[in-house]
Design a protein around this motif. Structure first.
Motif, mmCIF file in Angstrom:
data_model
loop_
_atom_site.group_PDB
_atom_site.id
_atom_site.type_symbol
_atom_site.label_atom_id
_atom_site.label_comp_id
_atom_site.label_asym_id
_atom_site.label_seq_id
_atom_site.Cartn_x
_atom_site.Cartn_y
_atom_site.Cartn_z
ATOM 1 N N LEU A 34 86.378 92.188 -41.146
ATOM 2 C CA LEU A 34 87.024 93.434 -41.532
ATOM 3 C C LEU A 34 88.522 93.214 -41.684
ATOM 4 N N SER A 35 89.068 93.551 -42.842
ATOM 5 C CA SER A 35 90.509 93.533 -43.057
ATOM 6 C C SER A 35 90.968 94.958 -43.284
ATOM 7 N N GLU A 36 92.196 95.230 -42.910
ATOM 8 C CA GLU A 36 92.709 96.592 -43.007
ATOM 9 C C GLU A 36 94.082 96.608 -43.652
ATOM 10 N N LEU A 37 94.284 97.614 -44.472
ATOM 11 C CA LEU A 37 95.569 97.797 -45.132
ATOM 12 C C LEU A 37 96.050 99.208 -44.813
ATOM 13 N N ILE A 83 93.973 89.988 -45.599
ATOM 14 C CA ILE A 83 94.983 90.929 -46.062
ATOM 15 C C ILE A 83 95.270 91.973 -44.984
ATOM 16 N N SER A 84 96.541 92.256 -44.824
ATOM 17 C CA SER A 84 96.971 93.308 -43.906
ATOM 18 C C SER A 84 98.356 93.758 -44.352
ATOM 19 N N ARG A 85 98.778 94.913 -43.881
ATOM 20 C CA ARG A 85 100.085 95.415 -44.305
ATOM 21 C C ARG A 85 101.202 94.490 -43.846
ATOM 22 N N ALA A 86 101.001 93.792 -42.731
ATOM 23 C CA ALA A 86 102.029 92.879 -42.230
ATOM 24 C C ALA A 86 102.246 91.689 -43.155
#
Length: 325
Positions: free
Chosen positions: A2-5, A199-202
């Protein structure tokens, strides 16, 4: 996995759509390289595979840089700076890729698949070799995608219209939940389910760039700060892309542009050469050439070189004329 944006109000405000010809290049070549007989794209595959092989494009730079699965080098899909940039603008962005980014992408690619002499040359001298890469991309585009672009672009335009209306009527959350089965919007966060990506916001810039693709078979991610992350996702409606419906107004169209030219436009449901058209219609090769020149001057036909021959294709204007009920 699971990736989160995560999204702030500013990230939502900076979310936009774009059409990218380079995303169609890499996803279509990956489909060709897979060797599969895709149930929807099979008509395109059957027509294009022999042309790509004849031009030697199935064993060149794209074959080295676009593996049939896993990682795609980020430098091949630079973020579109406008809603629908020309291929030339995207190729210029590729040539302008900093050498350290090219080498970093190649390092990731080599960790996923075995590299060869071309990758080593690109690693040693990105500035010179990227020019060769983009020259091959242009050749591939002319053979594999340009003759079909009127159909492809029409479907992408319809997708953008559908999504903009969706946002206006239901909001961004509904849009994200409807894009693909592996995307889920919850608590100001876009979740990418069952996707092997980090992928992540960081690890990204602000906002989000959504790129619909005709040839994508799943969601592709791209992230390199300070640019916004990209999500290339499969467009809706590809089931009708290669259909060749009956032209209902052939007689009316023939009364305006002539029977022979109407016949040629109908035959160009798939791109074809002068020789092919002469054989299928019974019109002499010289007559076909004369009619195609007139249709091209009128903006109804486009010409694309494929090795020693030239393929003619209907333009968006001709598609609209023939398919509007």
């Amino acid at each position: 996995m699971l990736s989160e944006l995560a999204f702030t109000a500013d990230d939502l405000a900076l979310t936009r759509f774009a059409v990218s010809q380079m995303w169609e290049v890499v996803t279509s070549f990956r489909l060709l390289a897979s060797g599969s007989a895709h149930p929807v794209h099979r008509p395109w595959l059957d027509q294009v595979r022999p042309r790509v092989a004849a031009a030697g494009l199935d064993s060149g730079w794209l074959a080295d840089l676009v593996p049939s699965s896993n990682y795609l080098p980020d430098f091949l899909t630079p973020p579109p700076g406008e809603p629908a940039p020309a291929l030339a603008a995207e190729l210029a962005a590729i040539r302008a890729t900093p050498a350290d980014q090219v080498r970093a992408d190649l390092g990731t690619l080599d960790g996923k698949s075995r590299g060869g002499a071309r990758r080593r040359a690109l690693h040693t001298d990105p500035g010179t070799q990227l020019t060769r890469v983009t020259e091959e991309i242009e050749a591939y585009w002319e053979v594999a995608l340009a003759p079909y672009w009127a159909k492809i672009h029409a479907l992408l335009d319809a997708e953008l219209f559908r999504r903009s209306r969706q946002v206006a009527e239901h909001g961004s959350g509904h849009l994200f939940n409807d894009l693909h089965s592996t995307l889920r919007w919850d608590d100001n966060t876009l979740h990418l389910v069952r996707r092997r990506c980090g992928i992540s916001r960081a690890s990204t810039g602000p906002g989000l760039l959504l790129v619909p693709s005709v040839f994508a078979v799943h969601v592709f991610t791209w992230s390199r700060p300070p640019a916004p992350p990209q999500l290339a996702y499969p467009v809706r409606g590809i089931g009708t892309l290669w259909e060749t419906g009956r032209v209902r107004r052939a007689d009316a169209i023939a009364a305006v542009i002539g029977r022979s030219r109407t016949t040629l436009l109908i035959e160009l449901a798939a791109p074809a050469s002068t020789t092919d058209l002469a054989r299928r219609t019974g019109i002499s090769a010289a007559g076909v050439s004369q009619h195609l020149t007139a249709l091209r001057d009128a903006g109804m036909v486009s010409a694309h070189r494929a090795g020693r021959s030239v393929l003619y294709a209907r333009t968006a204007m001709a598609e609209s004329l023939l398919t509007t009920s």
